[in-house]
Design a protein around this motif. Structure first.
Motif, mmCIF file in Angstrom:
data_model
loop_
_atom_site.group_PDB
_atom_site.id
_atom_site.type_symbol
_atom_site.label_atom_id
_atom_site.label_comp_id
_atom_site.label_asym_id
_atom_site.label_seq_id
_atom_site.Cartn_x
_atom_site.Cartn_y
_atom_site.Cartn_z
ATOM 1 N N LEU A 54 0.833 -1.205 0.000
ATOM 2 C CA LEU A 54 0.000 0.000 0.000
ATOM 3 C C LEU A 54 0.873 1.262 0.000
ATOM 4 O O LEU A 54 0.615 2.204 -0.755
ATOM 5 N N ILE A 55 1.898 1.264 0.808
ATOM 6 C CA ILE A 55 2.820 2.403 0.850
ATOM 7 C C ILE A 55 3.495 2.588 -0.504
ATOM 8 O O ILE A 55 3.696 3.715 -0.966
ATOM 9 N N ALA A 56 3.827 1.470 -1.166
ATOM 10 C CA ALA A 56 4.487 1.542 -2.471
ATOM 11 C C ALA A 56 3.582 2.152 -3.539
ATOM 12 O O ALA A 56 4.073 2.702 -4.524
ATOM 13 N N GLN A 57 2.270 2.075 -3.354
ATOM 14 C CA GLN A 57 1.337 2.617 -4.338
ATOM 15 C C GLN A 57 1.144 4.129 -4.195
ATOM 16 O O GLN A 57 0.662 4.779 -5.128
ATOM 17 N N ALA A 58 1.509 4.690 -3.056
ATOM 18 C CA ALA A 58 1.257 6.107 -2.802
ATOM 19 C C ALA A 58 1.932 7.041 -3.807
ATOM 20 O O ALA A 58 1.283 7.974 -4.296
ATOM 21 N N PRO A 59 3.207 6.866 -4.155
ATOM 22 C CA PRO A 59 3.810 7.802 -5.117
ATOM 23 C C PRO A 59 3.127 7.798 -6.486
ATOM 24 O O PRO A 59 2.913 8.866 -7.075
ATOM 25 N N ALA A 60 2.768 6.635 -6.984
ATOM 26 C CA ALA A 60 2.097 6.570 -8.284
ATOM 27 C C ALA A 60 0.711 7.203 -8.198
ATOM 28 O O ALA A 60 0.282 7.895 -9.139
ATOM 29 N N ASN A 61 0.012 6.989 -7.087
ATOM 30 C CA ASN A 61 -1.300 7.611 -6.917
ATOM 31 C C ASN A 61 -1.183 9.127 -6.810
ATOM 32 O O ASN A 61 -2.027 9.855 -7.326
ATOM 33 N N ALA A 62 -0.144 9.607 -6.144
ATOM 34 C CA ALA A 62 0.061 11.057 -6.045
ATOM 35 C C ALA A 62 0.365 11.644 -7.422
ATOM 36 O O ALA A 62 -0.160 12.710 -7.772
ATOM 37 N N LEU A 132 10.690 0.000 -4.434
ATOM 38 C CA LEU A 132 11.478 0.635 -5.490
ATOM 39 C C LEU A 132 10.623 0.898 -6.725
ATOM 40 O O LEU A 132 10.662 1.989 -7.306
ATOM 41 N N ALA A 133 9.821 -0.080 -7.119
ATOM 42 C CA ALA A 133 8.943 0.101 -8.282
ATOM 43 C C ALA A 133 7.932 1.219 -8.022
ATOM 44 O O ALA A 133 7.624 2.000 -8.932
ATOM 45 N N GLY A 134 7.429 1.307 -6.801
ATOM 46 C CA GLY A 134 6.497 2.378 -6.466
ATOM 47 C C GLY A 134 7.144 3.752 -6.538
ATOM 48 O O GLY A 134 6.526 4.710 -7.020
ATOM 49 N N MET A 135 8.380 3.839 -6.077
ATOM 50 C CA MET A 135 9.093 5.126 -6.162
ATOM 51 C C MET A 135 9.348 5.507 -7.612
ATOM 52 O O MET A 135 9.182 6.665 -7.993
ATOM 53 N N GLY A 138 6.173 6.781 -9.177
ATOM 54 C CA GLY A 138 5.805 8.118 -8.734
ATOM 55 C C GLY A 138 6.743 9.203 -9.226
ATOM 56 O O GLY A 138 6.300 10.306 -9.562
ATOM 57 N N LEU A 139 8.024 8.905 -9.278
ATOM 58 C CA LEU A 139 9.006 9.942 -9.630
ATOM 59 C C LEU A 139 9.275 10.037 -11.130
ATOM 60 O O LEU A 139 9.487 11.126 -11.653
ATOM 61 N N ILE A 140 9.271 8.911 -11.821
ATOM 62 C CA ILE A 140 9.622 8.905 -13.242
ATOM 63 C C ILE A 140 8.390 8.670 -14.109
ATOM 64 O O ILE A 140 8.247 9.261 -15.171
ATOM 65 N N GLY A 141 7.522 7.771 -13.681
ATOM 66 C CA GLY A 141 6.340 7.442 -14.468
ATOM 67 C C GLY A 141 6.615 6.295 -15.416
ATOM 68 O O GLY A 141 7.628 5.588 -15.313
ATOM 69 N N ALA A 142 5.707 6.118 -16.341
ATOM 70 C CA ALA A 142 5.813 5.006 -17.287
ATOM 71 C C ALA A 142 7.071 5.133 -18.140
ATOM 72 O O ALA A 142 7.474 6.235 -18.511
ATOM 73 N N GLY A 143 7.667 3.982 -18.420
ATOM 74 C CA GLY A 143 8.876 3.963 -19.237
ATOM 75 C C GLY A 143 9.699 2.731 -18.950
ATOM 76 O O GLY A 143 9.285 1.840 -18.196
ATOM 77 N N ALA A 145 12.386 2.299 -17.145
ATOM 78 C CA ALA A 145 12.801 2.118 -15.750
ATOM 79 C C ALA A 145 11.697 1.466 -14.932
ATOM 80 O O ALA A 145 11.956 0.566 -14.125
ATOM 81 N N LEU A 146 10.469 1.890 -15.144
ATOM 82 C CA LEU A 146 9.343 1.301 -14.414
ATOM 83 C C LEU A 146 9.131 -0.145 -14.850
ATOM 84 O O LEU A 146 8.894 -1.020 -14.017
ATOM 85 N N THR A 147 9.245 -0.400 -16.143
ATOM 86 C CA THR A 147 9.104 -1.765 -16.636
ATOM 87 C C THR A 147 10.159 -2.670 -16.019
ATOM 88 O O THR A 147 9.862 -3.789 -15.591
ATOM 89 N N LEU A 148 11.386 -2.192 -15.948
ATOM 90 C CA LEU A 148 12.484 -2.982 -15.379
ATOM 91 C C LEU A 148 12.261 -3.256 -13.897
ATOM 92 O O LEU A 148 12.415 -4.392 -13.442
ATOM 93 N N THR A 149 11.904 -2.224 -13.129
ATOM 94 C CA THR A 149 11.725 -2.434 -11.690
ATOM 95 C C THR A 149 10.535 -3.346 -11.404
ATOM 96 O O THR A 149 10.598 -4.181 -10.508
#
Length: 172
Positions: A54-62, A132-135, A138-143, A145-149
């Motif tokens: 749940l905590i990991a989902q917060a950055p993407a939701n923000a 890490l994937a949640g960060m 939230g910080l970078i978005g789709a791409g 890096a997100l696919t890799l994490t």
């Protein structure tokens, strides 16, 4: 007496963190060492894993709330709480029961309690990669890096869960 109890609590906390880290290269040994964990402790492992998720989902939701303000952050997190804290544990119990039943079709039997332990521990052990994937989300978005994490987190989960099931399965 109180000093002895607090020392045991500190050792247990450090032990869990070290076991989570060790699960990435020796999951069979870690899960075998956890064998016999009582059901209340397994429920605690599952709920901690869900809380971290749940905590990991917060950055993407923000980030999503910032980009599309029609759905506010608290509504997004409310949905995440409902799915992660209330629905996912039920799904985890159902999946572990199905895996235990399916193991009866193979020469390797997996008791329901061992099936729960393997799944719940895998969910907790993959928590650092989930964070890490949640960060990244939230910080970078789709791409890439997100696919890799997310791929690392997913493959890590499958590796740890599979190794845990193999460690606890008994030949019939």
């Amino acid at each position: 007496m109180a000093d002895d109890t607090s020392a045991k609590l500190r050792a247990a906390r450090g032990g869990i963190v070290l076991r989570v880290i060790e699960s990435w290269w020796a999951p069979r040994r870690v899960v075998r060492g956890l064998s016999g964990m009582p059901d209340p402790a397994m429920l605690a492992v599952l709920m901690v894993a869900m809380l971290i998720s749940l905590i990991a989902q917060a950055p993407a939701n923000a980030r999503a709330a910032q980009l599309d303000p029609s759905i506010p952050m608290d509504a997004r997190m409310g949905g995440a709480v409902m799915g992660t804290v209330f629905m996912m544990p039920l799904l985890a119990y159902a999946v572990s029961a199905l895996v235990s039943l399916a193991s009866r079709l193979t020469p390797y039997r997996l008791d329901p309690q061992d099936s729960r332990l393997a799944l719940f521990w895998a969910l907790l052990a993959v928590a650092p990669a989930t964070l890490l994937a949640g960060m990244v989300a939230g910080l970078i978005g789709a791409g890439p890096a997100l696919t890799l994490t997310r791929a690392i987190a997913g493959l890590g989960f499958l590796f740890i869960w599979g190794a845990g099931m193999l460690a606890l399965a008994r030949r019939s």
